[in-house]
Design an enzyme around this catalytic site. Structure first.
Site, mmCIF file in Angstrom:
data_model
loop_
_atom_site.group_PDB
_atom_site.id
_atom_site.type_symbol
_atom_site.label_atom_id
_atom_site.label_comp_id
_atom_site.label_asym_id
_atom_site.label_seq_id
_atom_site.Cartn_x
_atom_site.Cartn_y
_atom_site.Cartn_z
ATOM 1 N N LYS A 97 1.068 -1.206 0.208
ATOM 2 C CA LYS A 97 0.029 -0.132 -0.081
ATOM 3 C C LYS A 97 0.880 1.292 -0.038
ATOM 4 O O LYS A 97 0.284 2.217 -0.629
ATOM 5 C CB LYS A 97 -1.057 -0.077 1.139
ATOM 6 C CG LYS A 97 -2.204 -1.058 1.130
ATOM 7 C CD LYS A 97 -2.887 -0.647 2.296
ATOM 8 C CE LYS A 97 -3.936 -2.149 2.480
ATOM 9 N NZ LYS A 97 -4.944 -1.868 3.484
ATOM 10 N N ASP A 134 -9.847 2.309 2.511
ATOM 11 C CA ASP A 134 -9.857 1.676 3.811
ATOM 12 C C ASP A 134 -10.651 2.579 5.149
ATOM 13 O O ASP A 134 -11.232 2.138 5.921
ATOM 14 C CB ASP A 134 -8.391 1.727 4.376
ATOM 15 C CG ASP A 134 -7.752 0.576 3.874
ATOM 16 O OD1 ASP A 134 -8.621 -0.476 3.367
ATOM 17 O OD2 ASP A 134 -6.468 0.135 3.959
#
Ligand code: NAP
Length: 320
Positions: A97, A134
């Protein structure tokens, strides 16, 4: 051609290089890249969503979602290859990420502030745009799964990695709460604190740090929302990441981790204390819901995604 129902298969860079032999005609594909990635139930969850979507929109009939084990040092070359092989979108999980931020063409403001991307969107002229879903997943998990309409004034985030970053920024930017960051490594904690302090001024909220071994429980009289964003709890042999036994009654727990064998130990001990608690499955569903929306422009069914993820994990059915 791989059986599209074989969602458990882990593909590799070698498979990607001959993708046209596995997916003749290169119909649109989606993928999650991680290392390791075998535990991921995203293919089950997203292929169920795509199946339902294709009943409403025929163009998604041939879309399929796969999981790929990609080593960190191969991420850059593989992203170019995924583009070449007609992938429409990519999810990134541990450890990709943060490194992927440097590899995208354009990054959304939200993802830039978090410093991590978990969703890549195919551009028309080569390369990928980066987004982070997220925070949205966490927000929905707290509001829908926990049913928290009013978030406690203090939010305790455990960890100083990518997921902790998105949780802390969600608290400061969107919920407007004070944040307490607990980490084991004082150097990483200080770096993280420095980053968050710049947000403090913008939103008028306070950021505090503490060592995970000595949480300042005496300062949390009114109850807190504890978010576990460490990786402690992924393995069955892991200890419980945080002692909830002395938390005030009006406290809540979100563990970002989910397991095949039921609740995580953190959720179990929190529920034994009659605290409202949820594991990471709801967050997983909602971040995937948002990613699929980014790629297709259409909202999938969160209930179908939850049903598929529960079935894949062998868990009793739940609502999203
Ligand atoms: P990450 O960047 O690798 O961060 C992991 C964090 O855990 C680091 O702060 C690390 O501390 C800490 N940690 C690891 N072992 C520890 C230990 N024994 N004691 C204390 N702290 C420890 O990973 P991430 O991307 O932030 O993800 C963290 C967790 O959230 C993972 O389990 C991931 O699966 C989960 N997650 C779930 C969702 C969802 O949708 N449910 C979404 C995102 C993430 P050090 O830096 O000191 O090693």
């Amino acid at each position: 051609m791989p059986n599209p129902l074989d969602d458990a298969k882990v593909y590799t860079l070698a498979d990607l290089k001959v993708w046209e032999t596995l997916r003749p005609g290169l119909p649109p594909s989606l993928a999650v890249l991680g290392h390791p990635v075998a535990h991921s139930v995203s293919p089950q969850m997203l292929n169920a969503a795509l199946k339902e979507l294709s009943k409403r929109h025929k163009k998604f009939e041939n879309w399929r979602y796969f999981k790929f084990d990609i080593e960190p040092e191969r991420l850059s070359e593989s992203l170019a290859l995924f583009y070449e092989k007609s992938f429409e979108g990519i999810n990134l999980t541990i450890p990709h990420k943060i490194p992927a931020v440097a590899l995208v063409k354009k990054i959304s403001n939200a993802a830039k502030q978090v410093g991590a991307v978990n969703t890549l969107i195919r551009t028309k002229d080569g390369g990928w745009d980066g987004e982070n879903t997220d925070s949205y997943g966490l927000d929905m998990a707290v509001k829908e799964s926990l049913g928290l309409k009013v978030i406690p004034m203090h939010v305790v985030v455990l960890g100083a990695g990518g997921a902790a970053r998105s949780a802390a920024l969600q608290c400061l930017r969107e919920w407007g709460q004070d944040v307490w960051i607990g980490a084991r490594d004082p150097v990483k904690l200080n770096i993280f604190m420095d980053e968050l302090k710049s947000q403090e001024h913008v939103h008028g909220k306070r950021v505090h740090g503490f060592n995970l071994n000595s949480p300042p429980i005496e300062q949390w009289n009114d109850g807190v929302l504890v978010i576990n964003a460490t990786s402690v709890g992924m393995k069955i042999s892991d200890p419980t990441p945080f002692d909830v036994s002395n938390l005030p009654r009006d406290s809540y727990v979100v563990d970002m981790i989910y397991r095949r064998d039921g609740s995580t130990s953190l959720v179990k001990v929190a529920k034994e204390r009659h605290l409202l608690a949820t594991d990471g499955l709801s967050m997983l569903i909602w971040q995937g819901f948002k990613s699929l929306g980014e790629w297709t422009g259409i909202s999938p069914s969160a209930e179908i995604m939850m049903a598929a993820a529960c079935a894949a994990l062998g868990l009793p059915p739940r609502h999203a």
